[in-house]
Design a protein around this motif. Structure first.
Motif, PDB file in Angstrom:
ATOM      1  N   LYS A 126       0.841  -1.202   0.000  1.00 35.26           N
ATOM      2  CA  LYS A 126       0.000   0.000   0.000  1.00 35.26           C
ATOM      3  C   LYS A 126       0.875   1.250   0.000  1.00 35.26           C
ATOM      4  CE  LYS A 126      -4.123  -1.731   2.376  1.00 35.26           C
ATOM      5  NZ  LYS A 126      -5.156  -1.233   1.473  1.00 35.26           N
ATOM      6  N   PHE A 127       1.855   1.284   0.908  1.00 37.12           N
ATOM      7  CA  PHE A 127       2.760   2.427   0.976  1.00 37.12           C
ATOM      8  C   PHE A 127       3.540   2.593  -0.323  1.00 37.12           C
ATOM      9  CE2 PHE A 127       2.760   1.941   5.783  1.00 37.12           C
ATOM     10  CZ  PHE A 127       2.107   3.134   6.015  1.00 37.12           C
ATOM     11  N   LYS A 128       3.989   1.493  -0.901  1.00 37.50           N
ATOM     12  CA  LYS A 128       4.780   1.540  -2.138  1.00 37.50           C
ATOM     13  C   LYS A 128       3.944   2.123  -3.282  1.00 37.50           C
ATOM     14  CE  LYS A 128       7.747  -1.321  -5.015  1.00 37.50           C
ATOM     15  NZ  LYS A 128       8.262  -2.681  -5.240  1.00 37.50           N
ATOM     16  N   SER A 129       2.701   1.691  -3.400  1.00 36.37           N
ATOM     17  CA  SER A 129       1.826   2.198  -4.456  1.00 36.37           C
ATOM     18  C   SER A 129       1.613   3.697  -4.309  1.00 36.37           C
ATOM     19  CB  SER A 129       0.485   1.466  -4.423  1.00 36.37           C
ATOM     20  OG  SER A 129      -0.381   1.977  -5.393  1.00 36.37           O
ATOM     21  N   ILE A 130       1.344   4.131  -3.107  1.00 36.95           N
ATOM     22  CA  ILE A 130       1.116   5.561  -2.871  1.00 36.95           C
ATOM     23  C   ILE A 130       2.408   6.344  -3.074  1.00 36.95           C
ATOM     24  CG2 ILE A 130       0.540   7.263  -1.086  1.00 36.95           C
ATOM     25  CD1 ILE A 130      -1.541   5.165  -0.086  1.00 36.95           C
ATOM     26  N   ALA A 131       3.512   5.842  -2.562  1.00 35.51           N
ATOM     27  CA  ALA A 131       4.782   6.554  -2.697  1.00 35.51           C
ATOM     28  C   ALA A 131       5.167   6.729  -4.169  1.00 35.51           C
ATOM     29  CB  ALA A 131       5.895   5.810  -1.953  1.00 35.51           C
ATOM     30  N   ILE A 132       5.034   5.686  -4.948  1.00 31.59           N
ATOM     31  CA  ILE A 132       5.449   5.760  -6.356  1.00 31.59           C
ATOM     32  C   ILE A 132       4.506   6.651  -7.165  1.00 31.59           C
ATOM     33  CG2 ILE A 132       5.661   4.429  -8.495  1.00 31.59           C
ATOM     34  CD1 ILE A 132       6.786   2.130  -6.753  1.00 31.59           C
ATOM     35  N   PHE A 133       3.229   6.349  -7.139  1.00 32.13           N
ATOM     36  CA  PHE A 133       2.298   7.059  -8.013  1.00 32.13           C
ATOM     37  C   PHE A 133       2.008   8.486  -7.554  1.00 32.13           C
ATOM     38  CE2 PHE A 133       1.668   2.701  -9.308  1.00 32.13           C
ATOM     39  CZ  PHE A 133       1.596   2.820 -10.692  1.00 32.13           C
ATOM     40  N   TYR A 134       1.850   8.694  -6.255  1.00 26.63           N
ATOM     41  CA  TYR A 134       1.671  10.052  -5.754  1.00 26.63           C
ATOM     42  C   TYR A 134       2.964  10.843  -5.973  1.00 26.63           C
ATOM     43  CZ  TYR A 134      -2.788   9.268  -3.258  1.00 26.63           C
ATOM     44  OH  TYR A 134      -4.097   9.022  -2.921  1.00 26.63           O
ATOM     45  N   GLY A 135       4.112  10.175  -5.803  1.00 29.62           N
ATOM     46  CA  GLY A 135       5.404  10.835  -6.023  1.00 29.62           C
ATOM     47  C   GLY A 135       5.581  11.278  -7.458  1.00 29.62           C
ATOM     48  N   ILE A 136       5.216  10.412  -8.409  1.00 26.86           N
ATOM     49  CA  ILE A 136       5.282  10.793  -9.826  1.00 26.86           C
ATOM     50  C   ILE A 136       4.352  11.977 -10.078  1.00 26.86           C
ATOM     51  CG2 ILE A 136       4.706  10.057 -12.182  1.00 26.86           C
ATOM     52  CD1 ILE A 136       5.657   7.220 -11.343  1.00 26.86           C
ATOM     53  N   GLY A 137       3.149  11.916  -9.519  1.00 23.52           N
ATOM     54  CA  GLY A 137       2.210  13.024  -9.672  1.00 23.52           C
ATOM     55  C   GLY A 137       2.764  14.322  -9.114  1.00 23.52           C
ATOM     56  N   LEU A 138       3.383  14.254  -7.945  1.00 23.17           N
ATOM     57  CA  LEU A 138       3.961  15.447  -7.321  1.00 23.17           C
ATOM     58  C   LEU A 138       5.074  16.039  -8.189  1.00 23.17           C
ATOM     59  CD1 LEU A 138       4.211  17.389  -4.907  1.00 23.17           C
ATOM     60  CD2 LEU A 138       5.740  15.722  -3.843  1.00 23.17           C
ATOM     61  N   VAL A 139       5.951  15.192  -8.700  1.00 24.71           N
ATOM     62  CA  VAL A 139       7.044  15.674  -9.556  1.00 24.71           C
ATOM     63  C   VAL A 139       6.495  16.308 -10.834  1.00 24.71           C
ATOM     64  CG1 VAL A 139       9.001  14.906 -10.973  1.00 24.71           C
ATOM     65  CG2 VAL A 139       8.775  14.100  -8.621  1.00 24.71           C
ATOM     66  N   LEU A 140       5.486  15.671 -11.429  1.00 30.48           N
ATOM     67  CA  LEU A 140       4.888  16.236 -12.642  1.00 30.48           C
ATOM     68  C   LEU A 140       4.253  17.598 -12.365  1.00 30.48           C
ATOM     69  CD1 LEU A 140       3.243  13.084 -14.285  1.00 30.48           C
ATOM     70  CD2 LEU A 140       5.206  14.395 -15.130  1.00 30.48           C
ATOM     71  N   ILE A 141       3.537  17.703 -11.270  1.00 29.27           N
ATOM     72  CA  ILE A 141       2.900  18.983 -10.920  1.00 29.27           C
ATOM     73  C   ILE A 141       3.963  20.055 -10.708  1.00 29.27           C
ATOM     74  CG2 ILE A 141       1.589  20.202  -9.131  1.00 29.27           C
ATOM     75  CD1 ILE A 141      -0.031  17.556  -8.792  1.00 29.27           C
ATOM     76  N   LEU A 142       4.991  19.728  -9.946  1.00 30.78           N
ATOM     77  CA  LEU A 142       6.049  20.707  -9.675  1.00 30.78           C
ATOM     78  C   LEU A 142       6.785  21.120 -10.946  1.00 30.78           C
ATOM     79  CD1 LEU A 142       7.532  19.293  -6.352  1.00 30.78           C
ATOM     80  CD2 LEU A 142       6.115  21.340  -6.636  1.00 30.78           C
ATOM     81  N   SER A 143       6.850  20.225 -11.935  1.00 37.93           N
ATOM     82  CA  SER A 143       7.577  20.526 -13.166  1.00 37.93           C
ATOM     83  C   SER A 143       6.851  21.531 -14.054  1.00 37.93           C
ATOM     84  CB  SER A 143       7.844  19.248 -13.961  1.00 37.93           C
ATOM     85  OG  SER A 143       6.669  18.803 -14.620  1.00 37.93           O
ATOM     86  N   ARG A 144       5.556  21.694 -13.891  1.00 37.20           N
ATOM     87  CA  ARG A 144       4.787  22.552 -14.792  1.00 37.20           C
ATOM     88  C   ARG A 144       4.064  23.692 -14.088  1.00 37.20           C
ATOM     89  NH1 ARG A 144       7.721  22.651 -18.091  1.00 37.20           N
ATOM     90  NH2 ARG A 144       8.474  20.651 -18.697  1.00 37.20           N
ATOM     91  N   ILE A 145       4.490  24.025 -12.891  1.00 33.46           N
ATOM     92  CA  ILE A 145       3.936  25.211 -12.220  1.00 33.46           C
ATOM     93  C   ILE A 145       4.573  26.446 -12.866  1.00 33.46           C
ATOM     94  CG2 ILE A 145       3.929  26.541 -10.073  1.00 33.46           C
ATOM     95  CD1 ILE A 145       3.703  23.923  -8.566  1.00 33.46           C
ATOM     96  N   PRO A 146       3.765  27.440 -13.231  1.00 31.69           N
ATOM     97  CA  PRO A 146       4.350  28.691 -13.769  1.00 31.69           C
ATOM     98  C   PRO A 146       4.937  29.502 -12.611  1.00 31.69           C
ATOM     99  CG  PRO A 146       1.943  28.804 -13.767  1.00 31.69           C
ATOM    100  CD  PRO A 146       2.306  27.428 -13.293  1.00 31.69           C
ATOM    101  N   TRP A 147       6.147  29.145 -12.201  1.00 31.88           N
ATOM    102  CA  TRP A 147       6.756  29.693 -10.998  1.00 31.88           C
ATOM    103  C   TRP A 147       6.871  31.215 -11.034  1.00 31.88           C
ATOM    104  CZ3 TRP A 147       6.953  26.651  -6.989  1.00 31.88           C
ATOM    105  CH2 TRP A 147       7.053  25.269  -7.176  1.00 31.88           C
ATOM    106  N   ASN A 148       7.173  31.788 -12.198  1.00 29.19           N
ATOM    107  CA  ASN A 148       7.357  33.252 -12.265  1.00 29.19           C
ATOM    108  C   ASN A 148       6.056  34.007 -12.020  1.00 29.19           C
ATOM    109  OD1 ASN A 148       6.239  32.371 -14.658  1.00 29.19           O
ATOM    110  ND2 ASN A 148       7.336  33.850 -15.921  1.00 29.19           N
ATOM    111  N   GLN A 149       4.900  33.368 -12.254  1.00 26.56           N
ATOM    112  CA  GLN A 149       3.619  34.011 -12.001  1.00 26.56           C
ATOM    113  C   GLN A 149       3.043  33.650 -10.642  1.00 26.56           C
ATOM    114  OE1 GLN A 149       0.979  32.974 -15.147  1.00 26.56           O
ATOM    115  NE2 GLN A 149       2.164  34.046 -16.695  1.00 26.56           N
ATOM    116  N   TRP A 150       3.480  32.528 -10.123  1.00 27.87           N
ATOM    117  CA  TRP A 150       2.843  31.994  -8.926  1.00 27.87           C
ATOM    118  C   TRP A 150       3.424  32.573  -7.647  1.00 27.87           C
ATOM    119  CZ3 TRP A 150       3.525  26.890  -6.060  1.00 27.87           C
ATOM    120  CH2 TRP A 150       2.389  26.595  -5.311  1.00 27.87           C
ATOM    121  N   LEU A 151       4.733  32.671  -7.576  1.00 31.72           N
ATOM    122  CA  LEU A 151       5.369  33.121  -6.327  1.00 31.72           C
ATOM    123  C   LEU A 151       5.394  34.588  -6.231  1.00 31.72           C
ATOM    124  CD1 LEU A 151       8.305  30.593  -6.153  1.00 31.72           C
ATOM    125  CD2 LEU A 151       6.183  30.508  -4.910  1.00 31.72           C
TER     126      LEU A 151
END
Length: 151
Positions: A126-151
């Protein structure tokens, strides 16, 4: 016209501030899953389940708000219709194409992680599934945040 502009601004602010909450809870869910996996903890149907579920729900709500914003924003779908892919600047392409597409993909990964974890009985799976898939999701989200407009 004034009300439409006010509605757009309100949704944009909501999308921005909700992102902080969704990212924080998603990060906590990934960190919790990694520590649970490394520490060989038993998956707690209270804390661990709720944290993962809360991250899933917040990410889905954030996606819905983002989709609403995408269709009413001048830099979203209407910019793509007006200029096409070739006419967009890199910042415009980020907002009109990359940010929505990659974040939808990230939510798909998070949803798959949630669905997979329910099929397992053992806590480490259970932990492995959440760690891998939620982790991939987190990395993808962080990769496409428009940082110059957001912060």
């Amino acid at each position: 016209m004034e009300e439409a502009s006010l509605g757009y601004q309100w949704i944009q602010v909501l999308h921005s501030y909700m992102a902080y909450v969704a990212l924080a809870v998603l990060f906590l869910a990934v960190a919790n899953a990694i520590t649970g996996l490394m520490g060989k903890r038993i998956f707690n149907m209270g804390k661990d389940l709720r944290l993962s579920l809360f991250a899933l729900i917040l990410c889905h709500i954030q996606l819905l708000i983002g989709l609403i914003l995408y269709f009413i924003s001048p830099s979203g779908f209407s910019a793509l219709q007006e200029f096409g892919m070739g006419g967009l600047t890199s910042a415009g392409r980020l907002l009109a194409v990359e940010h929505p597409f990659v974040n939808i993909l990230a939510i798909v990964f998070i949803t798959v992680g949630w669905s997979r974890h329910k099929k397992f009985v053992e806590g480490n799976k259970k932990f492995k599934s959440i760690a891998i898939f939620y982790g991939i999701g987190l990395v993808l989200i962080l990769s496409r945040i428009p940082w110059n407009q957001w912060l």
